[in-house]
Scaffold this motif. Structure first.
Motif, mmCIF file in Angstrom:
data_model
loop_
_atom_site.group_PDB
_atom_site.id
_atom_site.type_symbol
_atom_site.label_atom_id
_atom_site.label_comp_id
_atom_site.label_asym_id
_atom_site.label_seq_id
_atom_site.Cartn_x
_atom_site.Cartn_y
_atom_site.Cartn_z
ATOM 1 N N VAL A 1 0.994 -1.297 0.188
ATOM 2 C CA VAL A 1 -0.102 0.014 -0.075
ATOM 3 C C VAL A 1 0.917 1.212 0.010
ATOM 4 O O VAL A 1 0.400 2.175 -0.723
ATOM 5 N N ALA A 2 2.111 1.332 0.835
ATOM 6 C CA ALA A 2 2.810 2.382 0.946
ATOM 7 C C ALA A 2 3.541 2.746 -0.515
ATOM 8 O O ALA A 2 4.269 3.621 -0.577
ATOM 9 N N ALA A 3 3.875 1.662 -1.019
ATOM 10 C CA ALA A 3 4.767 1.563 -2.360
ATOM 11 C C ALA A 3 4.244 2.231 -3.499
ATOM 12 O O ALA A 3 2.870 2.059 -3.848
ATOM 13 N N ASP A 4 4.882 2.898 -4.147
ATOM 14 C CA ASP A 4 4.447 3.602 -5.694
ATOM 15 C C ASP A 4 5.361 3.087 -6.609
ATOM 16 O O ASP A 4 5.383 3.532 -8.079
ATOM 17 N N ALA A 5 6.150 1.922 -6.558
ATOM 18 C CA ALA A 5 7.057 1.377 -7.571
ATOM 19 C C ALA A 5 7.276 -0.271 -7.030
ATOM 20 O O ALA A 5 7.274 -0.228 -5.976
ATOM 21 N N VAL A 6 7.630 -0.902 -7.752
ATOM 22 C CA VAL A 6 7.990 -2.204 -7.678
ATOM 23 C C VAL A 6 9.366 -2.368 -8.440
ATOM 24 O O VAL A 6 9.800 -2.190 -9.483
ATOM 25 N N VAL A 7 10.610 -2.764 -7.640
ATOM 26 C CA VAL A 7 11.830 -2.862 -8.134
ATOM 27 C C VAL A 7 11.875 -4.367 -8.429
ATOM 28 O O VAL A 7 11.661 -5.092 -7.813
ATOM 29 N N VAL A 8 12.466 -4.275 -9.797
ATOM 30 C CA VAL A 8 12.733 -5.638 -10.634
ATOM 31 C C VAL A 8 14.115 -6.191 -10.515
ATOM 32 O O VAL A 8 14.848 -5.364 -11.080
ATOM 33 N N LEU A 9 14.260 -7.134 -9.706
ATOM 34 C CA LEU A 9 15.438 -7.771 -9.761
ATOM 35 C C LEU A 9 15.442 -8.879 -10.671
ATOM 36 O O LEU A 9 15.060 -9.903 -10.095
ATOM 37 N N PRO A 10 16.310 -8.978 -11.674
ATOM 38 C CA PRO A 10 16.041 -10.282 -12.625
ATOM 39 C C PRO A 10 17.151 -11.413 -11.959
ATOM 40 O O PRO A 10 17.515 -11.270 -11.009
ATOM 41 N N GLU A 11 16.809 -12.610 -12.547
ATOM 42 C CA GLU A 11 17.422 -13.925 -12.249
ATOM 43 C C GLU A 11 19.249 -13.656 -11.919
ATOM 44 O O GLU A 11 19.709 -14.389 -11.190
ATOM 45 N N ALA A 12 19.655 -12.954 -12.697
ATOM 46 C CA ALA A 12 21.324 -12.844 -12.622
ATOM 47 C C ALA A 12 21.508 -11.877 -11.594
ATOM 48 O O ALA A 12 22.611 -11.658 -11.568
ATOM 49 N N THR B 1 22.478 -10.458 -8.084
ATOM 50 C CA THR B 1 22.580 -10.995 -6.898
ATOM 51 C C THR B 1 22.808 -9.864 -5.928
ATOM 52 O O THR B 1 22.355 -10.033 -4.547
ATOM 53 N N SER B 2 23.122 -8.609 -6.176
ATOM 54 C CA SER B 2 23.419 -7.191 -5.357
ATOM 55 C C SER B 2 23.118 -6.257 -6.003
ATOM 56 O O SER B 2 23.623 -6.206 -7.209
ATOM 57 N N VAL B 3 22.497 -4.993 -5.465
ATOM 58 C CA VAL B 3 22.502 -3.918 -6.064
ATOM 59 C C VAL B 3 22.971 -2.889 -5.278
ATOM 60 O O VAL B 3 22.559 -2.717 -3.953
ATOM 61 N N GLY B 4 23.984 -1.904 -5.317
ATOM 62 C CA GLY B 4 24.556 -1.153 -4.327
ATOM 63 C C GLY B 4 24.020 0.194 -4.325
ATOM 64 O O GLY B 4 23.179 0.702 -5.358
ATOM 65 N N LEU B 5 24.040 0.918 -3.335
ATOM 66 C CA LEU B 5 23.516 2.330 -3.284
ATOM 67 C C LEU B 5 24.076 3.220 -4.584
ATOM 68 O O LEU B 5 25.171 3.296 -4.790
ATOM 69 N N GLY B 6 23.108 4.003 -5.253
ATOM 70 C CA GLY B 6 23.365 4.654 -6.055
ATOM 71 C C GLY B 6 23.340 3.871 -7.555
ATOM 72 O O GLY B 6 23.542 4.734 -8.534
ATOM 73 N N GLU B 7 23.297 2.690 -7.593
ATOM 74 C CA GLU B 7 23.377 1.881 -8.801
ATOM 75 C C GLU B 7 21.892 1.804 -9.366
ATOM 76 O O GLU B 7 20.833 2.148 -8.889
ATOM 77 N N ARG B 8 21.757 1.394 -10.771
ATOM 78 C CA ARG B 8 20.496 1.846 -11.231
ATOM 79 C C ARG B 8 19.706 0.375 -11.301
ATOM 80 O O ARG B 8 20.600 -0.804 -11.210
ATOM 81 N N VAL B 9 18.460 0.539 -11.416
ATOM 82 C CA VAL B 9 17.584 -0.570 -11.269
ATOM 83 C C VAL B 9 16.531 -0.445 -12.253
ATOM 84 O O VAL B 9 15.996 0.717 -12.213
ATOM 85 N N GLY B 10 15.784 -1.671 -12.616
ATOM 86 C CA GLY B 10 14.464 -1.262 -13.375
ATOM 87 C C GLY B 10 13.360 -1.209 -12.403
ATOM 88 O O GLY B 10 13.328 -2.239 -11.412
ATOM 89 N N CYS B 11 12.249 -0.329 -12.591
ATOM 90 C CA CYS B 11 11.153 -0.482 -11.531
ATOM 91 C C CYS B 11 9.967 -0.375 -12.508
ATOM 92 O O CYS B 11 9.853 0.271 -13.772
ATOM 93 N N TRP B 12 8.870 -0.895 -11.906
ATOM 94 C CA TRP B 12 7.604 -0.826 -12.389
ATOM 95 C C TRP B 12 6.917 0.491 -11.526
ATOM 96 O O TRP B 12 6.740 0.337 -10.296
ATOM 97 N N LEU B 13 6.251 1.474 -12.362
ATOM 98 C CA LEU B 13 5.898 2.583 -11.598
ATOM 99 C C LEU B 13 4.256 2.416 -11.404
ATOM 100 O O LEU B 13 3.585 1.979 -12.463
ATOM 101 N N LEU B 14 3.833 2.098 -10.201
ATOM 102 C CA LEU B 14 2.488 1.832 -9.993
ATOM 103 C C LEU B 14 1.500 3.268 -9.852
ATOM 104 O O LEU B 14 1.734 4.017 -9.193
ATOM 105 N N ALA B 15 0.499 2.848 -10.769
ATOM 106 C CA ALA B 15 -0.553 4.193 -10.952
ATOM 107 C C ALA B 15 -1.920 3.824 -10.596
ATOM 108 O O ALA B 15 -2.753 4.625 -10.799
#
Length: 421
Positions: free
Chosen positions: A393-404, A406-420
C-alpha cells in the motif's frame, strides 16, 4: 413347417459418432531440479494459451481506451475550407502593412461576406468559413469599431488566425495505426475526419473470486485487490464474494461465471490436494506450476468449460497474488485486448539502499520513488523475506531484480514498475 413366410429382420447400420478429443494443454516449459520454472518461460507459455478477443465495429466512446484493429486513413482534407480561428474581422493582410500605434490604419466594415475591395473588412466568428477575398483575421480585441469604421494598430500576416484547409488532416494520411490506443485526443481527430466507429476489441471481461479456506482470514482482501488492478488495466470486471462450500458448489459457482467471462482469476490454497485446483481440474485441462519468483511464484492455469475459458489460480496471500497478477495475469489481460505491448514498461531509477537477491530468482521489491537532482530515486521499503500488505500500500513502485542479479549497491541503477492504479 411354418405357416407364414416371414421377412428377414432388417439390419440397422449405426453410424459411428465422432467424439471430439478432450482438450489438452501443450507441454509446459522445463523446470529445474526443484520443479521450478523460469519466469520468462512461464510468461511465454501462458501467453501462448490465450488469443486476442475478436474485433468488431464500435462507436468512438465505447472504444475509448482500447487498441484499434485497423489502419484509419483520412478520406478528405480537414478542414475542407479555410476557417476563421477567432472572433474578429476578416481582412486582406496587405491592407494593414505598416500599421502601428502612431499610424493606425482604418478599414471600412462591409455588411456582406466578401472582402473584395481595398481597405475592406467583414465581421466574423470563430469556426465560420473565411470570407472571399480575405487571407487573415484581426482578433476583436486588437481593433476598435466606430460605426462602420474599423481602426487597427497592428499588422497581420497572411494566414494569421486562420485554420487553413487541410491543416488538421490531409487526405490519404493515416489518422491511426492498428494497435494504437484510442484516447480522447485521437477520438476528436477521428470525429473531425467524419469517423464515428472503429474496428476494436472489447474490454476483456474479468471475473475475480476468492476461495475461503477454513484456516484463512475471513476478510476478502484478495478479490478486492485483484479486481481493482484488473479494472485499472482497462478490463470490465465482476467481483464474486468469498466462495465456500463443497466441491460441487464451487464447481457450480465457477460454471455460472463462465457465461460472462473472458478470463477468470481466482485465489485460494494451491498446494497438494487443495480444493481450488482439485475442482478446476475437473472442468478442463489445467497446469500447476512453481516459478522462480518472490513474492508469489505459485500459479495455476486452466481452460475450462465448453468454451475453454482461461482461468488463472493465484495464491491466497494478497502480496503474492498481486505479484503474480502483475507478472502473469496482466499480460494475459492485455493480450486479450489486442495491445501490441503486453509487458509493463520498466523505468530506470537510482536505488536509495542496498539490495540483495538469490541468484536465479526473479525478485520483486516494493519501494517509493522521489525526484533528486533530476533523477528518479527508488527507496526500498519492507522486509524482502516477509512482505506485508502495508508495504504494498505504501509503495508507488516495484523494483525488479532479474534472475542474474545478486546485489545492487547504493546509487546503482535498477528497473522499476511505476504503480499508478
Amino acid at each position: 413347417m411354418g405357416l407364414f413366410k416371414r421377412r428377414p429382420a432388417e439390419t440397422t447400420v449405426v453410424e459411428p459418432v465422432e467424439v471430439a478429443p478432450a482438450p489438452v494443454l501443450p507441454p509446459p516449459p522445463p523446470s529445474d531440479h526443484a520443479g521450478r520454472r523460469v519466469v520468462g518461460d512461464q510468461q511465454k507459455y501462458l501467453l501462448s494459451l490465450v488469443q486476442p478477443l475478436p474485433a468488431f465495429g464500435m462507436y468512438l466512446l465505447d472504444a475509448w481506451g482500447t487498441a484499434v484493429c485497423e489502419d484509419i486513413v483520412a478520406d478528405t482534407f480537414q478542414p475542407i475550407d479555410d476557417l476563421v480561428a477567432v472572433d474578429g474581422y476578416a481582412v486582406r493582410s496587405s491592407d494593414l502593412e505598416g500599421a502601428d500605434a502612431s499610424s493606425p490604419i482604418t478599414l471600412r466594415l462591409r455588411d456582406d461576406d466578401r472582402v473584395a475591395k481595398v481597405s475592406a473588412a467583414v465581421r466574423v466568428r470563430s469556426g465560420q468559413v473565411l470570407p472571399e477575398g480575405a487571407d487573415a483575421v484581426v482578433p476583436a480585441g486588437r481593433a476598435v469599431l466606430e460605426g462602420t469604421v474599423l481602426t487597427v494598430e497592428r499588422p497581420v500576416a497572411p494566414g494569421d488566425f486562420v485554420r487553413r484547409a487541410g491543416s488538421e488532416v490531409r487526405a490519404g494520411v493515416p489518422l491511426m495505426r492498428s494497435g494504437e490506443r484510442l484516447d480522447a485526443r485521437r477520438s476528436a481527430l477521428l470525429a473531425m475526419a467524419g469517423v464515428d466507429r472503429v474496428l476494436a476489441r472489447p474490454r476483456p471481461r474479468v471475473v475475480v473470486l476468492s476461495l475461503a479456506d477454513a484456516d484463512s482470514d475471513p476478510a476478502d482482501v484478495d478479490s478486492h485487490l485483484l479486481a481493482a488492478a484488473a479494472k485499472a488495466d482497462g478490463a470490465q470486471v465482476w467481483r464474486v464474494g468469498l466462495a465456500t462450500g463443497t466441491d460441487r458448489e464451487l464447481h457450480d459457482l465457477i460454471s455460472d461465471q463462465l457465461i460472462r467471462a473472458d478470463i477468470v482469476v481466482a485465489t485460494g490454497a494451491l498446494d497438494g490436494q487443495a480444493q481450488l485446483p482439485r475442482v478446476v481440474s475437473t472442468m478442463g485441462p489445467t497446469d500447476m506450476a512453481s516459478v522462480l519468483m518472490s513474492p508469489g511464484g505459485r500459479i495455476g492455469f486452466g481452460l475450462i468449460g465448453e468454451d475453454e475459458i482461461p482461468m488463472v489460480m493465484l495464491p491466497d496471500d494478497p502480496v503474492a497474488a498481486y505479484a503474480d497478477y502483475q507478472v502473469f495475469v496482466r499480460p494475459l489481460v492485455r493480450k486479450l485486448m489486442g495491445t501490441p505491448v503486453v509487458q509493463r514498461e520498466q523505468v530506470s531509477c537510482l536505488v536509495g539502499g542496498e539490495l540483495s537477491s538469490s541468484r536465479g530468482l526473479f525478485d520483486l521489491r516494493f519501494g517509493t520513488v522521489r525526484e533528486q537532482s533530476g533523477e528518479k530515486v527508488v527507496v526500498p521499503i519492507g522486509r524482502p523475506d516477509n512482505p506485508r500488505l502495508a508495504d504494498l500500500v505504501a509503495a508507488d513502485a516495484v523494483v525488479v531484480l532479474p534472475e542474474a542479479t545478486t546485489s545492487v549497491g547504493l546509487g546503482e541503477r535498477v528497473g522499476c514498475w511505476l504503480l499508478a492504479d
